[in-house]
Design a protein around this motif. Structure first.
Motif, short mmCIF file in Angstrom:
data_model
loop_
_atom_site.label_atom_id
_atom_site.label_comp_id
_atom_site.label_asym_id
_atom_site.label_seq_id
_atom_site.Cartn_x
_atom_site.Cartn_y
_atom_site.Cartn_z
N SER A 20 0.84 -1.20 0.00
CA SER A 20 0.00 0.00 0.00
C SER A 20 0.87 1.24 0.00
O SER A 20 1.91 1.28 0.66
CB SER A 20 -0.90 0.00 1.24
OG SER A 20 -1.62 1.21 1.33
N ALA A 21 0.43 2.25 -0.73
CA ALA A 21 1.15 3.52 -0.74
C ALA A 21 0.70 4.39 0.42
O ALA A 21 1.49 5.12 1.00
CB ALA A 21 0.92 4.24 -2.06
N GLY A 22 -0.58 4.31 0.77
CA GLY A 22 -1.10 5.11 1.86
C GLY A 22 -2.59 5.30 1.74
O GLY A 22 -3.23 4.79 0.82
N GLU A 64 -3.87 11.58 -1.70
CA GLU A 64 -4.78 11.52 -0.55
C GLU A 64 -5.41 12.88 -0.27
O GLU A 64 -6.60 12.97 0.06
CB GLU A 64 -4.05 10.98 0.68
CG GLU A 64 -3.49 9.58 0.51
CD GLU A 64 -4.49 8.56 -0.03
OE1 GLU A 64 -5.70 8.67 0.24
OE2 GLU A 64 -4.04 7.62 -0.73
N LEU A 65 -4.64 13.95 -0.42
CA LEU A 65 -5.23 15.28 -0.28
C LEU A 65 -6.22 15.55 -1.42
O LEU A 65 -7.20 16.27 -1.23
CB LEU A 65 -4.13 16.35 -0.26
CG LEU A 65 -3.28 16.38 1.01
CD1 LEU A 65 -2.12 17.36 0.84
CD2 LEU A 65 -4.11 16.72 2.24
N GLY A 66 -5.97 14.95 -2.58
CA GLY A 66 -6.93 15.04 -3.68
C GLY A 66 -8.27 14.47 -3.29
O GLY A 66 -9.32 15.06 -3.56
N HIS A 67 -8.25 13.32 -2.61
CA HIS A 67 -9.51 12.74 -2.12
C HIS A 67 -10.21 13.73 -1.18
O HIS A 67 -11.41 13.98 -1.31
CB HIS A 67 -9.26 11.44 -1.34
CG HIS A 67 -9.09 10.24 -2.19
ND1 HIS A 67 -10.06 9.78 -3.06
CD2 HIS A 67 -8.06 9.36 -2.28
CE1 HIS A 67 -9.64 8.69 -3.66
NE2 HIS A 67 -8.42 8.41 -3.21
N LEU A 68 -9.44 14.28 -0.26
CA LEU A 68 -10.03 15.19 0.73
C LEU A 68 -10.59 16.44 0.07
O LEU A 68 -11.77 16.78 0.25
CB LEU A 68 -8.99 15.56 1.78
CG LEU A 68 -9.48 16.48 2.90
CD1 LEU A 68 -10.54 15.76 3.74
CD2 LEU A 68 -8.33 16.94 3.75
N TYR A 69 -9.77 17.14 -0.70
CA TYR A 69 -10.18 18.42 -1.27
C TYR A 69 -11.18 18.29 -2.42
O TYR A 69 -11.86 19.26 -2.75
CB TYR A 69 -8.96 19.24 -1.68
CG TYR A 69 -8.06 19.60 -0.52
CD1 TYR A 69 -8.58 19.92 0.73
CD2 TYR A 69 -6.69 19.63 -0.67
CE1 TYR A 69 -7.75 20.26 1.80
CE2 TYR A 69 -5.85 19.98 0.38
CZ TYR A 69 -6.39 20.29 1.62
OH TYR A 69 -5.58 20.63 2.66
N CYS A 70 -11.29 17.10 -3.01
CA CYS A 70 -12.38 16.86 -3.99
C CYS A 70 -13.69 16.56 -3.27
O CYS A 70 -14.73 16.46 -3.91
CB CYS A 70 -12.02 15.69 -4.91
SG CYS A 70 -10.87 16.11 -6.24
N GLY A 71 -13.65 16.42 -1.95
CA GLY A 71 -14.85 16.20 -1.16
C GLY A 71 -15.25 14.75 -1.00
O GLY A 71 -16.36 14.46 -0.56
N HIS A 72 -14.35 13.81 -1.31
CA HIS A 72 -14.69 12.39 -1.23
C HIS A 72 -14.92 11.90 0.20
O HIS A 72 -15.55 10.87 0.39
CB HIS A 72 -13.59 11.54 -1.89
CG HIS A 72 -13.35 11.90 -3.32
ND1 HIS A 72 -12.16 11.65 -3.95
CD2 HIS A 72 -14.14 12.52 -4.24
CE1 HIS A 72 -12.22 12.08 -5.20
NE2 HIS A 72 -13.41 12.62 -5.39
N LEU A 73 -14.41 12.62 1.18
CA LEU A 73 -14.62 12.26 2.58
C LEU A 73 -15.64 13.18 3.24
O LEU A 73 -15.75 13.24 4.45
CB LEU A 73 -13.30 12.33 3.36
CG LEU A 73 -12.35 11.16 3.17
CD1 LEU A 73 -11.59 11.28 1.88
CD2 LEU A 73 -11.41 11.05 4.33
N GLY A 74 -16.39 13.89 2.42
CA GLY A 74 -17.32 14.88 2.95
C GLY A 74 -16.58 16.18 3.20
O GLY A 74 -15.48 16.40 2.69
#
Length: 162
Positions: A20-22, A64-74
C-alpha cells in the motif's frame, strides 16, 4: 507538511512493504494536537508508506489530499470544500489520481499517475464522469499549501495553550 494541521490533518508513516502507498481517513475519535500556541481538533489522518522514496511519498500525499479536497470524505463546512462523498470509487480514484498527476507534473516530480489513470479508461478509452472543477480546485489547494503558510482554521481550534 506544516500546513496539514491547518485543515485538521495529521501525517503518519507506517510500514506497508509493497502492499500500500497510503490512505486518508476521518479521525474516528476526539484527537487533539498542539499547533502553534493552540490545541486543535484532528479531523483527518493521512498514513503514508515509510518504505517509499520522498517523491513517492509526496505523490501519495497529493493523491490523498486530492480525495479530501475533492470532497470524497465529505466536508466539515461548506466553506472549506464541497461535500461530494457519494461519488463512485472509480470516479473518486480518477479524480484523486488526476490531482496527484497535476501537482507532481507542475512541480517536476516523476510519478506513475498517468499509468494509473489509463487503467480507469473504459473500453472506448473514455474517462469516468469526473468533475474537472473539483480536480482543478483540489490541485490548486494542494499546490497552494506547498508554497505558503496557512493559518489554522478557526473551526478546529479547541483552546489556547499558555
Amino acid at each position: 507538511m506544516s500546513n496539514l494541521i491547518t485543515d485538521g490533518i495529521t501525517y503518519h508513516e507506517a510500514d506497508y512493504g509493497a502492499s500500500s502507498a497510503g490512505y486518508i481517513q476521518r479521525a474516528n475519535h476526539d484527537i487533539r494536537k498542539d499547533a502553534e500556541d493552540k490545541s486543535v481538533q484532528v479531523l483527518y489522518q493521512i498514513i503514508i508508506n515509510r518504505n517509499h522514496t520522498r517523491e513517492e511519498k509526496f505523490a501519495t500525499l497529493a493523491h490523498e489530499l486530492g480525495h479530501l479536497y475533492c470532497g470524497h470524505l465529505g466536508s466539515p463546512s461548506d466553506n472549506w470544500w464541497p461535500d461530494r462523498n457519494l461519488k463512485s470509487k472509480e470516479v473518486s480514484e480518477f479524480e484523486a489520481e488526476s490531482v496527484a498527476w497535476l501537482v507532481c507534473e507542475r512541480m517536476g516530480i516523476k510519478n506513475p499517475s498517468a499509468q494509473y489513470l489509463s487503467g480507469y479508461l473504459d473500453k472506448d478509452n473514455k474517462i469516468p464522469d469526473v468533475s474537472l472543477e473539483a480536480v482543478l480546485r483540489a490541485a490548486g489547494m494542494v499546490e497552494a499549501r506547498t508554497l505558503r503558510k496557512f493559518p489554522l482554521r478557526k473551526e478546529i481550534i479547541q483552546d489556547k495553550k499558555y
